[in-house]
Write a protein that holds these residues in place. Structure first.
Motif, mmCIF file in Angstrom:
data_model
loop_
_atom_site.group_PDB
_atom_site.id
_atom_site.type_symbol
_atom_site.label_atom_id
_atom_site.label_comp_id
_atom_site.label_asym_id
_atom_site.label_seq_id
_atom_site.Cartn_x
_atom_site.Cartn_y
_atom_site.Cartn_z
ATOM 1 N N ALA A 6 0.745 -1.205 -0.061
ATOM 2 C CA ALA A 6 -0.039 -0.148 -0.013
ATOM 3 C C ALA A 6 0.984 1.250 -0.014
ATOM 4 C CB ALA A 6 -1.016 0.130 1.248
ATOM 5 N N TYR A 7 0.374 2.392 -0.032
ATOM 6 C CA TYR A 7 0.941 3.652 -0.078
ATOM 7 C C TYR A 7 0.288 4.389 1.379
ATOM 8 C CZ TYR A 7 4.567 4.422 -3.381
ATOM 9 O OH TYR A 7 5.478 4.543 -4.025
ATOM 10 N N ALA A 8 0.923 4.930 2.213
ATOM 11 C CA ALA A 8 0.436 5.420 3.432
ATOM 12 C C ALA A 8 1.338 6.819 3.877
ATOM 13 C CB ALA A 8 0.595 4.775 4.726
ATOM 14 N N ALA A 9 0.656 7.691 4.556
ATOM 15 C CA ALA A 9 1.366 8.772 5.124
ATOM 16 C C ALA A 9 1.647 8.565 6.582
ATOM 17 C CB ALA A 9 0.396 10.103 4.827
ATOM 18 N N LEU A 16 3.528 10.405 1.094
ATOM 19 C CA LEU A 16 3.092 9.203 0.976
ATOM 20 C C LEU A 16 4.143 8.354 0.581
ATOM 21 C CD1 LEU A 16 -0.011 10.524 -0.312
ATOM 22 C CD2 LEU A 16 -0.324 8.367 0.983
ATOM 23 N N LYS A 17 4.305 7.020 1.574
ATOM 24 C CA LYS A 17 5.316 6.155 1.248
ATOM 25 C C LYS A 17 4.973 4.966 1.065
ATOM 26 C CE LYS A 17 9.166 8.845 2.833
ATOM 27 N NZ LYS A 17 9.319 9.494 4.077
ATOM 28 N N PRO A 18 5.638 3.792 0.500
ATOM 29 C CA PRO A 18 5.461 2.358 0.307
ATOM 30 C C PRO A 18 5.181 1.884 1.959
ATOM 31 C CG PRO A 18 7.145 2.662 -1.184
ATOM 32 C CD PRO A 18 7.178 3.913 -0.376
ATOM 33 N N PHE A 19 4.111 1.064 2.123
ATOM 34 C CA PHE A 19 3.756 0.702 3.242
ATOM 35 C C PHE A 19 3.073 -0.730 3.231
ATOM 36 C CE2 PHE A 19 0.081 0.597 6.803
ATOM 37 C CZ PHE A 19 0.825 0.701 7.629
ATOM 38 N N GLU A 20 3.024 -1.662 4.462
ATOM 39 C CA GLU A 20 2.530 -2.821 4.104
ATOM 40 C C GLU A 20 1.496 -3.008 5.068
ATOM 41 O OE1 GLU A 20 5.306 -6.839 3.205
ATOM 42 O OE2 GLU A 20 4.893 -6.150 5.330
ATOM 43 N N LEU A 21 0.506 -3.415 4.885
ATOM 44 C CA LEU A 21 -0.906 -3.497 5.586
ATOM 45 C C LEU A 21 -1.502 -4.961 5.764
ATOM 46 C CD1 LEU A 21 -3.631 -3.489 4.128
ATOM 47 C CD2 LEU A 21 -3.009 -1.340 3.815
ATOM 48 N N THR A 127 -9.516 1.398 9.512
ATOM 49 C CA THR A 127 -9.655 0.786 8.311
ATOM 50 C C THR A 127 -8.432 1.717 7.332
ATOM 51 O OG1 THR A 127 -11.219 2.922 7.652
ATOM 52 C CG2 THR A 127 -11.913 0.401 8.416
ATOM 53 N N PHE A 128 -7.973 0.914 6.187
ATOM 54 C CA PHE A 128 -7.093 1.340 5.208
ATOM 55 C C PHE A 128 -7.830 1.134 3.787
ATOM 56 C CE2 PHE A 128 -4.073 -0.403 8.355
ATOM 57 C CZ PHE A 128 -3.614 0.609 8.799
ATOM 58 N N GLY A 129 -7.889 2.561 3.046
ATOM 59 C CA GLY A 129 -8.372 2.618 1.829
ATOM 60 C C GLY A 129 -7.782 1.876 0.485
ATOM 61 N N GLY A 130 -8.027 2.577 -0.550
ATOM 62 C CA GLY A 130 -7.885 1.955 -1.911
ATOM 63 C C GLY A 130 -6.384 2.197 -2.406
ATOM 64 N N TYR A 131 -5.560 3.078 -1.838
ATOM 65 C CA TYR A 131 -4.004 3.065 -2.299
ATOM 66 C C TYR A 131 -3.336 1.740 -1.834
ATOM 67 C CZ TYR A 131 -4.791 8.136 -2.521
ATOM 68 O OH TYR A 131 -5.167 9.686 -2.937
ATOM 69 N N ILE A 342 -5.103 6.697 -9.935
ATOM 70 C CA ILE A 342 -4.049 5.735 -9.961
ATOM 71 C C ILE A 342 -4.095 4.311 -10.465
ATOM 72 C CG2 ILE A 342 -2.423 4.784 -8.238
ATOM 73 C CD1 ILE A 342 -3.587 6.796 -5.935
ATOM 74 N N ASP A 343 -3.155 4.301 -11.356
ATOM 75 C CA ASP A 343 -3.094 2.866 -12.167
ATOM 76 C C ASP A 343 -2.633 1.894 -10.961
ATOM 77 O OD1 ASP A 343 -2.828 0.658 -13.367
ATOM 78 O OD2 ASP A 343 -2.054 1.501 -15.167
ATOM 79 N N MET A 344 -3.213 0.914 -10.371
ATOM 80 C CA MET A 344 -2.692 0.172 -9.328
ATOM 81 C C MET A 344 -1.944 -0.835 -9.598
ATOM 82 S SD MET A 344 -4.015 2.004 -6.959
ATOM 83 C CE MET A 344 -2.985 1.068 -5.716
ATOM 84 N N LYS A 345 -1.709 -1.152 -11.080
ATOM 85 C CA LYS A 345 -0.506 -2.059 -11.488
ATOM 86 C C LYS A 345 0.790 -1.336 -11.219
ATOM 87 C CE LYS A 345 -0.294 -1.850 -15.912
ATOM 88 N NZ LYS A 345 -0.903 -1.582 -17.363
ATOM 89 N N SER A 346 0.812 -0.203 -10.907
ATOM 90 C CA SER A 346 2.303 0.446 -10.750
ATOM 91 C C SER A 346 2.507 0.071 -9.203
ATOM 92 C CB SER A 346 2.355 1.977 -10.929
ATOM 93 O OG SER A 346 1.160 2.596 -9.879
ATOM 94 N N LEU A 347 1.615 -0.114 -8.367
ATOM 95 C CA LEU A 347 1.970 -0.585 -7.035
ATOM 96 C C LEU A 347 2.350 -2.072 -7.059
ATOM 97 C CD1 LEU A 347 1.991 0.048 -3.751
ATOM 98 C CD2 LEU A 347 -0.406 -0.871 -3.852
ATOM 99 N N LYS A 348 1.420 -2.821 -7.731
ATOM 100 C CA LYS A 348 1.913 -4.376 -7.777
ATOM 101 C C LYS A 348 3.229 -4.578 -8.223
ATOM 102 C CE LYS A 348 -3.041 -4.908 -7.912
ATOM 103 N NZ LYS A 348 -4.068 -4.621 -8.856
#
Ligand SMILES: [Zn+2]
Ligand SMILES: [Zn+2]
Length: 350
Positions: A6-9, A16-21, A127-131, A342-348
């Protein structure tokens, strides 16, 4: 439970930076969704910056989610693997209060569970959202997305779309009505599209003459420059309905003056104090000013079906998740036509 990217602040000053949830396991009533696209709403920026003083960190924003069903629980009959679905601002509510019974979960008297930064009933914490790569949501809060729509451009319908559709529908805007949409941003551009699709004579009301051509391309029949007193006089007392999307406090008196007898102006943007309103603006002509917040799940599905029939989607600019902080800077300056997605392919693939 599973860990996902995920990405989180981490704080209100932080990028916002990479984050694991962790997401919960798929329960009997749950739909597990592989997130394909996520819109960037102004609320995301407000929550990250703690503008509403209720942010809990880390914040993983995102409530304009479009994805494909990966897995369903055993009580789920409405959805199957591979379906195109959406998740908006709500992921749960109490199901028993009068608002919930009236299909207005956004006003749940016991507190709706919002998609991010809300108390998580299952895992504790918030709760954590869609990023993020995926999300697990109770089937009652999952929406069917018409397959004929461009999936990425449909993402903003889940918040900007329902926020503007709901008041137009609730106040019964119909063919031939004269409807003004005040402010041309993420919300305003959807308001123009919906009012036009409902057959209303649609007037874009803006301070900037430079936005005229864009407004007409979106479906406005006319453009009214609010700083031009002669034009404002000409349109006084002529509107059946006004949708006010201005995102900050402002003087509503000039707009109230545009309403017909018994007509209503609905505020959907400014969650902050508004300038004093002259009582005479309402008394002379029995006019109303009201507010509206997103829409319930039933109405959100109606909105998506309406979009499927009328081919209504958002005008978007696609970004990779790695560019989210630049996108926030541009969003702050209203430098986007009209929604980042956001194209979430970029996160995956990161
Ligand atoms: Zn939003
Ligand atoms: Zn409730």
């Amino acid at each position: 439970m599973m860990k996902i990217k995920a990405y989180a602040a981490a704080s209100k000053e932080a990028d916002l930076k990479p984050f694991e949830l962790e997401r919960r396991d798929t329960l009997d009533d749950d739909v597990k969704i592989d997130i394909l696209f996520c819109g960037v709403c102004h609320s995301d920026l407000h929550q990250v910056r703690n503008d509403w003083k209720n942010s809990v960190y880390p914040v993983v924003p995102g409530h304009e989610i479009i994805g494909k069903v990966m897995e369903v629980g055993k009580n789920v009959s409405k959805f199957k693997t591979g379906d195109l679905v959406g998740v908006g601002c709500l992921v749960d509510s109490c199901h028993t209060c009068s608002a919930c019974k009236d299909d207005l979960e956004q006003f749940c008297e016991n507190g709706a569970t919002f998609t991010y930064n809300s108390k998580d009933k299952h895992l504790g914490g918030h709760t954590f959202g869609g990023y993020s790569e995926s999300i697990i949501v109770d089937q009652q809060f999952v929406l069917k997305v018409p397959e004929n729509l461009d999936a990425k451009a449909a993402a903003p319908l889940l918040c900007a779309g329902i926020t503007t559709y709901s008041p137009l529908a609730h106040w019964g805007v119909k063919k031939g009505d004269k409807v003004g949409v005040i402010g041309l941003g993420g919300l305003g551009h959807m308001g123009v599209k919906f009012a036009h699709a409902m057959g209303a004579h649609t007037v874009m009301i803006t301070t900037s003459p430079s936005k005229s051509e864009d407004a007409k391309a979106l479906g406005a029949d006319e453009v009214l420059i609010s700083k031009d007193e002669d034009q404002m006089k000409k349109h006084a007392g002529s509107f059946d309905f006004l949708l006010n999307t201005i995102p900050v406090g402002h003087d509503m008196n000039p707009y109230a003056n545009l309403l017909k007898r018994d007509a209503t102006m609905v505020i959907v943007g400014a969650v902050e104090p508004l300038d004093p309103l002259h009582g005479g603006s309402l008394i002379m002509g029995r006019k109303s000013i009201a507010g509206s917040l997103i829409g319930g799940i039933k109405e959100t599905q109606e909105m998506l079906d309406f979009c499927g029939e009328h081919n209504v989607v958002s005008d978007i600019e696609m970004i990779d998740i790695q560019n989210i902080n630049d996108a926030y800077d541009r969003l702050q300056k209203s430098d986007v036509k009209y929604r980042f997605v956001i194209d979430m392919k970029s996160l995956k693939e990161s």
